[in-house]
Design a protein around this motif. Structure first.
Motif, PDB file in Angstrom:
ATOM      1  N   ASN A   1       0.218 -15.661  15.403  1.00  0.00           N
ATOM      2  CA  ASN A   1       1.261 -16.078  14.483  1.00  0.00           C
ATOM      3  C   ASN A   1       1.078 -15.440  13.348  1.00  0.00           C
ATOM      4  OD1 ASN A   1       3.004 -17.561  16.495  1.00  0.00           O
ATOM      5  ND2 ASN A   1       1.629 -19.289  16.194  1.00  0.00           N
ATOM      6  N   ARG A   2      -0.174 -15.421  12.695  1.00  0.00           N
ATOM      7  CA  ARG A   2      -0.601 -14.673  11.599  1.00  0.00           C
ATOM      8  C   ARG A   2      -0.187 -13.209  11.616  1.00  0.00           C
ATOM      9  NH1 ARG A   2      -0.775 -11.743   8.372  1.00  0.00           N
ATOM     10  NH2 ARG A   2      -2.394 -11.303   6.638  1.00  0.00           N
ATOM     11  N   ALA A   3      -0.275 -12.735  12.741  1.00  0.00           N
ATOM     12  CA  ALA A   3       0.532 -11.292  13.070  1.00  0.00           C
ATOM     13  C   ALA A   3       1.979 -11.130  12.735  1.00  0.00           C
ATOM     14  CB  ALA A   3      -0.169 -10.745  14.086  1.00  0.00           C
ATOM     15  N   LEU A   4       2.515 -12.077  12.771  1.00  0.00           N
ATOM     16  CA  LEU A   4       3.906 -12.110  12.363  1.00  0.00           C
ATOM     17  C   LEU A   4       4.389 -11.716  11.160  1.00  0.00           C
ATOM     18  CD1 LEU A   4       5.225 -15.310  14.531  1.00  0.00           C
ATOM     19  CD2 LEU A   4       5.680 -12.976  15.159  1.00  0.00           C
ATOM     20  N   MET A   5       3.477 -11.864  10.205  1.00  0.00           N
ATOM     21  CA  MET A   5       3.678 -11.267   8.807  1.00  0.00           C
ATOM     22  C   MET A   5       3.103  -9.917   8.585  1.00  0.00           C
ATOM     23  SD  MET A   5       2.736 -13.226   5.132  1.00  0.00           S
ATOM     24  CE  MET A   5       1.094 -13.222   5.404  1.00  0.00           C
ATOM     25  N   LEU A   6       4.106  -9.039   8.512  1.00  0.00           N
ATOM     26  CA  LEU A   6       3.665  -7.608   8.446  1.00  0.00           C
ATOM     27  C   LEU A   6       3.533  -7.201   6.879  1.00  0.00           C
ATOM     28  CD1 LEU A   6       6.329  -6.006  10.948  1.00  0.00           C
ATOM     29  CD2 LEU A   6       3.902  -6.755  11.494  1.00  0.00           C
ATOM     30  N   VAL A   7       2.546  -6.539   6.355  1.00  0.00           N
ATOM     31  CA  VAL A   7       2.255  -6.261   4.949  1.00  0.00           C
ATOM     32  C   VAL A   7       2.032  -4.837   4.747  1.00  0.00           C
ATOM     33  CG1 VAL A   7       0.813  -6.826   3.257  1.00  0.00           C
ATOM     34  CG2 VAL A   7       1.141  -8.596   4.760  1.00  0.00           C
ATOM     35  N   ALA A   8       2.655  -4.284   3.852  1.00  0.00           N
ATOM     36  CA  ALA A   8       2.122  -2.953   3.140  1.00  0.00           C
ATOM     37  C   ALA A   8       2.559  -2.878   1.884  1.00  0.00           C
ATOM     38  CB  ALA A   8       3.215  -1.892   3.926  1.00  0.00           C
ATOM     39  N   GLU A   9       2.005  -1.889   1.258  1.00  0.00           N
ATOM     40  CA  GLU A   9       1.994  -1.774  -0.304  1.00  0.00           C
ATOM     41  C   GLU A   9       3.189  -0.846  -0.610  1.00  0.00           C
ATOM     42  OE1 GLU A   9      -1.654  -0.587  -1.857  1.00  0.00           O
ATOM     43  OE2 GLU A   9      -2.664  -2.326  -0.928  1.00  0.00           O
ATOM     44  N   THR A  10       3.724   0.070   0.325  1.00  0.00           N
ATOM     45  CA  THR A  10       4.842   0.722  -0.119  1.00  0.00           C
ATOM     46  C   THR A  10       6.023   0.282   0.941  1.00  0.00           C
ATOM     47  OG1 THR A  10       4.456   2.654   1.509  1.00  0.00           O
ATOM     48  CG2 THR A  10       3.454   2.426  -0.753  1.00  0.00           C
ATOM     49  N   GLY A  11       7.275   0.857   0.229  1.00  0.00           N
ATOM     50  CA  GLY A  11       8.435   0.453   1.216  1.00  0.00           C
ATOM     51  C   GLY A  11       8.749   1.382   2.589  1.00  0.00           C
ATOM     52  N   GLU A  12       8.243   2.617   2.241  1.00  0.00           N
ATOM     53  CA  GLU A  12       8.134   3.273   3.483  1.00  0.00           C
ATOM     54  C   GLU A  12       7.122   3.045   4.800  1.00  0.00           C
ATOM     55  OE1 GLU A  12      10.124   5.931   4.730  1.00  0.00           O
ATOM     56  OE2 GLU A  12      11.353   5.818   2.832  1.00  0.00           O
ATOM     57  N   GLU A  13       6.034   2.490   4.146  1.00  0.00           N
ATOM     58  CA  GLU A  13       5.161   2.138   5.335  1.00  0.00           C
ATOM     59  C   GLU A  13       5.475   0.757   6.012  1.00  0.00           C
ATOM     60  OE1 GLU A  13       0.388   0.688   5.491  1.00  0.00           O
ATOM     61  OE2 GLU A  13       1.296   1.346   3.541  1.00  0.00           O
ATOM     62  N   LEU A  14       6.128  -0.090   5.099  1.00  0.00           N
ATOM     63  CA  LEU A  14       6.546  -1.513   5.418  1.00  0.00           C
ATOM     64  C   LEU A  14       7.839  -1.196   6.502  1.00  0.00           C
ATOM     65  CD1 LEU A  14       6.251  -4.448   5.616  1.00  0.00           C
ATOM     66  CD2 LEU A  14       7.673  -4.619   3.574  1.00  0.00           C
ATOM     67  N   LEU A  15       8.615  -0.261   6.067  1.00  0.00           N
ATOM     68  CA  LEU A  15       9.804  -0.078   6.964  1.00  0.00           C
ATOM     69  C   LEU A  15       9.439   0.398   8.401  1.00  0.00           C
ATOM     70  CD1 LEU A  15      12.431   1.113   4.624  1.00  0.00           C
ATOM     71  CD2 LEU A  15      12.650  -0.854   5.954  1.00  0.00           C
ATOM     72  N   GLU A  16       8.533   1.230   8.258  1.00  0.00           N
ATOM     73  CA  GLU A  16       7.838   1.889   9.555  1.00  0.00           C
ATOM     74  C   GLU A  16       7.347   0.734  10.513  1.00  0.00           C
ATOM     75  OE1 GLU A  16       8.275   4.906  10.831  1.00  0.00           O
ATOM     76  OE2 GLU A  16       9.498   5.352   9.396  1.00  0.00           O
ATOM     77  N   LYS A  17       6.401  -0.070   9.838  1.00  0.00           N
ATOM     78  CA  LYS A  17       5.832  -1.188  10.610  1.00  0.00           C
ATOM     79  C   LYS A  17       7.123  -2.029  11.133  1.00  0.00           C
ATOM     80  CE  LYS A  17       1.348  -1.824   8.514  1.00  0.00           C
ATOM     81  NZ  LYS A  17       0.614  -2.856   7.476  1.00  0.00           N
ATOM     82  N   MET A  18       8.166  -2.238  10.444  1.00  0.00           N
ATOM     83  CA  MET A  18       9.153  -3.238  10.782  1.00  0.00           C
ATOM     84  C   MET A  18       9.732  -2.502  12.017  1.00  0.00           C
ATOM     85  SD  MET A  18      10.626  -4.624   7.130  1.00  0.00           S
ATOM     86  CE  MET A  18      11.595  -5.908   7.974  1.00  0.00           C
ATOM     87  N   GLU A  19      10.185  -1.145  11.745  1.00  0.00           N
ATOM     88  CA  GLU A  19      10.754  -0.603  13.031  1.00  0.00           C
ATOM     89  C   GLU A  19      10.100  -0.502  14.428  1.00  0.00           C
ATOM     90  OE1 GLU A  19      13.759   0.487  13.231  1.00  0.00           O
ATOM     91  OE2 GLU A  19      14.477   1.458  11.082  1.00  0.00           O
ATOM     92  N   GLU A  20       8.756  -0.320  13.947  1.00  0.00           N
ATOM     93  CA  GLU A  20       7.795  -0.356  15.298  1.00  0.00           C
ATOM     94  C   GLU A  20       7.757  -1.806  15.843  1.00  0.00           C
ATOM     95  OE1 GLU A  20       5.399   0.984  18.191  1.00  0.00           O
ATOM     96  OE2 GLU A  20       6.582   2.096  16.860  1.00  0.00           O
ATOM     97  N   PHE A  21       7.813  -2.707  15.105  1.00  0.00           N
ATOM     98  CA  PHE A  21       7.925  -4.310  15.751  1.00  0.00           C
ATOM     99  C   PHE A  21       9.194  -4.508  16.371  1.00  0.00           C
ATOM    100  CE2 PHE A  21       9.163  -8.538  15.490  1.00  0.00           C
ATOM    101  CZ  PHE A  21       7.780  -9.233  15.708  1.00  0.00           C
ATOM    102  N   PHE A  22      10.209  -3.867  15.764  1.00  0.00           N
ATOM    103  CA  PHE A  22      11.689  -4.017  16.510  1.00  0.00           C
ATOM    104  C   PHE A  22      11.814  -3.174  17.548  1.00  0.00           C
ATOM    105  CE2 PHE A  22      16.083  -3.185  16.474  1.00  0.00           C
ATOM    106  CZ  PHE A  22      16.652  -4.450  16.453  1.00  0.00           C
TER     107      PHE A  22
END
Length: 198
Positions: free
Chosen positions: A159-180
């Protein structure tokens, strides 16, 4: 992802980097053809995200309670603006329209929205990615506290891993797309469960 809720402050913050990143995020979402769903205001970081998307050909949907429309000054040039009666209805409607949630810096309201959607994710009521854009180290302490909750046994590692974190928008959007992409249970939230019938 076709649409993302953006939670963020209705204040601009003291450092210009927050406004710059908010605008850049709106632009990035527009370029990826991801619709922005947000609180509907034109002030602070909320307004900058909306402007960044709109000025770069993106679609933006605002959801704002009637009583806040005057206080926050509703954005006048959105693709669509919906008025609702309560904060609960606002939050449920925003999530129901979106495939994921992205959080920028903000105050109590932003944290309320972040932790509510994380709780819904933990309960498997929401199946999309939840991303935190840690601009300028803004969320360092919150991230450390999430780690502390896990360490002390109040939060499971998965459940801790449900919070995706990044320091740039591009990196965070990539993480979110991969999760999706990896989540085979993408389902819209049944927001009627969270809206008062009274």
């Amino acid at each position: 992802m076709k649409s993302i809720v953006v939670y963020c402050g209705s204040n601009p913050g003291k450092k210009t980097i927050y406004q710059e990143v908010a605008y850049a995020l709106g632009k990035q979402l527009a370029e990826r053809q991801i619709k922005v769903v947000y609180g509907g205001g034109n002030l602070g970081l909320m307004g900058r995200v909306a402007d960044g998307a709109l000025e770069n050909g993106g679609d933006v949907i605002g959801i704002i309670p009637n009583f806040l429309a005057k206080l926050e000054v509703a954005h006048k040039t959105l693709t669509d603006l919906e008025f609702v009666d309560t904060m609960h209805e606002r939050k449920a409607r925003m999530v129901a329209l979106s495939d994921g949630v992205l959080v920028l810096p903000g105050g109590y309201g932003t944290l309320d929205e972040l932790f509510e959607i994380l709780a819904w994710s933990q309960l498997r009521l929401f199946h999309g990615p939840v991303g935190v854009l840690n601009v300028n180290g803004f969320y360092d302490h919150l991230i450390a506290h999430a780690d502390k909750m896990t360490e002390e046994g109040f939060l499971r590692p998965e459940n801790r891993a449900l919070m995706l974190v990044a320091e740039t928008g591009e990196e965070l959007l990539e993480k979110m797309e991969e999760f999706f992409r990896q989540n085979s249970e993408n389902k819209p939230l049944d927001h009627t469960l969270y809206v008062s019938k009274s």
